[in-house]
Design a protein around this motif. Sequence first.
Motif, PDB file in Angstrom:
ATOM      1  N   CYS A  22      26.109   9.498 -23.004  1.00  0.00           N
ATOM      2  CA  CYS A  22      25.892  10.740 -22.117  1.00  0.00           C
ATOM      3  C   CYS A  22      25.026  11.927 -22.831  1.00  0.00           C
ATOM      4  O   CYS A  22      25.564  12.774 -23.514  1.00  0.00           O
ATOM      5  CB  CYS A  22      27.380  11.145 -21.956  1.00  0.00           C
ATOM      6  N   SER A  25      25.432  15.885 -22.923  1.00  0.00           N
ATOM      7  CA  SER A  25      26.787  16.374 -23.627  1.00  0.00           C
ATOM      8  C   SER A  25      26.519  16.989 -24.952  1.00  0.00           C
ATOM      9  O   SER A  25      27.075  17.950 -25.329  1.00  0.00           O
ATOM     10  CB  SER A  25      27.801  15.176 -24.253  1.00  0.00           C
ATOM     11  N   CYS A 216      27.566  10.761 -18.077  1.00  0.00           N
ATOM     12  CA  CYS A 216      28.043   9.491 -17.964  1.00  0.00           C
ATOM     13  C   CYS A 216      29.469   9.714 -18.703  1.00  0.00           C
ATOM     14  O   CYS A 216      29.251   9.587 -19.925  1.00  0.00           O
ATOM     15  CB  CYS A 216      27.315   8.756 -18.413  1.00  0.00           C
ATOM     16  N   CYS A 221      34.093  10.212 -23.705  1.00  0.00           N
ATOM     17  CA  CYS A 221      34.609  11.458 -23.509  1.00  0.00           C
ATOM     18  C   CYS A 221      35.578  12.129 -24.532  1.00  0.00           C
ATOM     19  O   CYS A 221      35.930  13.276 -24.579  1.00  0.00           O
ATOM     20  CB  CYS A 221      35.152  11.521 -21.990  1.00  0.00           C
ATOM     21  N   CYS A 224      34.547  14.593 -26.852  1.00  0.00           N
ATOM     22  CA  CYS A 224      33.719  15.652 -26.562  1.00  0.00           C
ATOM     23  C   CYS A 224      34.425  16.797 -26.375  1.00  0.00           C
ATOM     24  O   CYS A 224      35.374  17.050 -25.596  1.00  0.00           O
ATOM     25  CB  CYS A 224      33.066  15.127 -25.153  1.00  0.00           C
ATOM     26  N   CYS A 230      34.830  19.216 -17.988  1.00  0.00           N
ATOM     27  CA  CYS A 230      33.500  18.485 -17.587  1.00  0.00           C
ATOM     28  C   CYS A 230      33.695  17.886 -16.192  1.00  0.00           C
ATOM     29  O   CYS A 230      34.709  17.249 -15.840  1.00  0.00           O
ATOM     30  CB  CYS A 230      33.347  17.304 -18.489  1.00  0.00           C
TER      31      CYS A 230
HETATM   32  S1  SF4 Z   1      33.060  14.640 -21.116  1.00  0.00           S
HETATM   33 FE1  SF4 Z   1      31.443  15.060 -19.951  1.00  0.00          FE
HETATM   34  S2  SF4 Z   1      29.675  15.753 -20.966  1.00  0.00           S
HETATM   35 FE2  SF4 Z   1      31.457  14.990 -22.541  1.00  0.00          FE
HETATM   36  S3  SF4 Z   1      30.640  12.923 -22.840  1.00  0.00           S
HETATM   37 FE3  SF4 Z   1      32.145  12.685 -21.092  1.00  0.00          FE
HETATM   38  S4  SF4 Z   1      30.851  13.014 -19.157  1.00  0.00           S
HETATM   39 FE4  SF4 Z   1      29.633  13.791 -20.855  1.00  0.00          FE
END
Ligand code: SF4
Length: 378
Positions: A22, A25, A216, A221, A224, A230
């Motif tokens: 992703c 991100s 993605c 995630c 993240c 998100c």
């Molecule tokens: S939370 Fe959102 S920004 Fe973070 S990796 Fe997942 S899809 Fe990407």
Amino acid sequence: MSGSNNAHSIYSASGAHRWMACPPSALLEQQFPDETSTYAEEGTAAHDLAEHKLKKALKIRSKKPTSSYQSDEMDEMTDLYVEYCLGLIEKAKESCPDPQILIEQKLDFSDYVPDGFGTGDLVVVGNGILHVVDLKYGRGIEISAEKNPQMMLYALASLSLFDMLYDIKKVSMHIVQPRIDNFSTYEITVDELLTWAEEELKPKALLASTGGGEFCAGDHCRFCRAKNQCRARAVKNLELLKYEFQDPALLTDDEIAEIIGLSQELSKWASDIYTYATALAINEGRHWEGFKLVEGRTNRKYTNEVAVAKAAKAAGYNDIFKETLIGIGEMEKLMGKNKFKEILGGLVEKPKGKLTLVPETDKREAVDPISVEFQVEE
Ligand code: SF4
């Protein structure tokens, strides 16, 4: 991963799995604080101890680190890591008497990823093979070395340190995750590694550095910093709910199995959002329409079991043990509510409940987080 001297680049090697899957991100998560956790602190303590032990075993001067996280288990697990590393070094010596050994080496992969660097736990070079070893102290998820971007980044950085001096043909990556008995190895040729770097890594890093590419959502995630707010993750999870039910009236076993799979991702997401919303309500007084904070339910407990037994016996109640002192409910039944209050009222307490976010319709009274001592309910 490194020990306590670790600093993070935006495009950290440890986050490469996420930002390669992703790319936007990398920039999106910069607006959220990089919060440490007790797991991360424990991991740092384990790395520091492992580094010290490995240096000592190789007769390199090192001062034993101290940490409140050290334990018998950590001692044992870091021994296993050191044993693995020494085995690797011994093997390298069989074909090369004087292999290059680097411990906790800062590795610069900025040729491929803007400002990219990380720390390699152990790098060994001998007889045409470059070994990169990474200790993982966590035990939540089994981590594989196979096509692991973090390891491949470390390998690329190590390669640029040594390829002028040695004729390296192969790269061997090792993940040592001793707490779950995971010793994962992956070997590729230098040509394959460089092809991956040009064809996959560089284009993704370019997208990541400009905020380009598609969001993605997926397993990545989990780590993240933007995961709670998100939109792409929310859209993906809400998509999962649009399950298409067909005839007949009852779900088949296959459909149930599929729903179980979906429910795991959904419940992880829901729990992340709930924890995030509760923390904001408590720490910043954020109001969520239709919800309020209440004190969580708690159970009464004796303040002093010896004094309880003494008081009960003095009042003529002798049948108060079943291996241990009987619980409060049973005691109350035995004595009756009023007698219980009279005899043991002063020896029973009700601890404060953790603050919990509940719907407005909940019967409990709303509390103001500023006026009570609290902890976030997990
Ligand atoms: S939370 Fe959102 S920004 Fe973070 S990796 Fe997942 S899809 Fe990407």
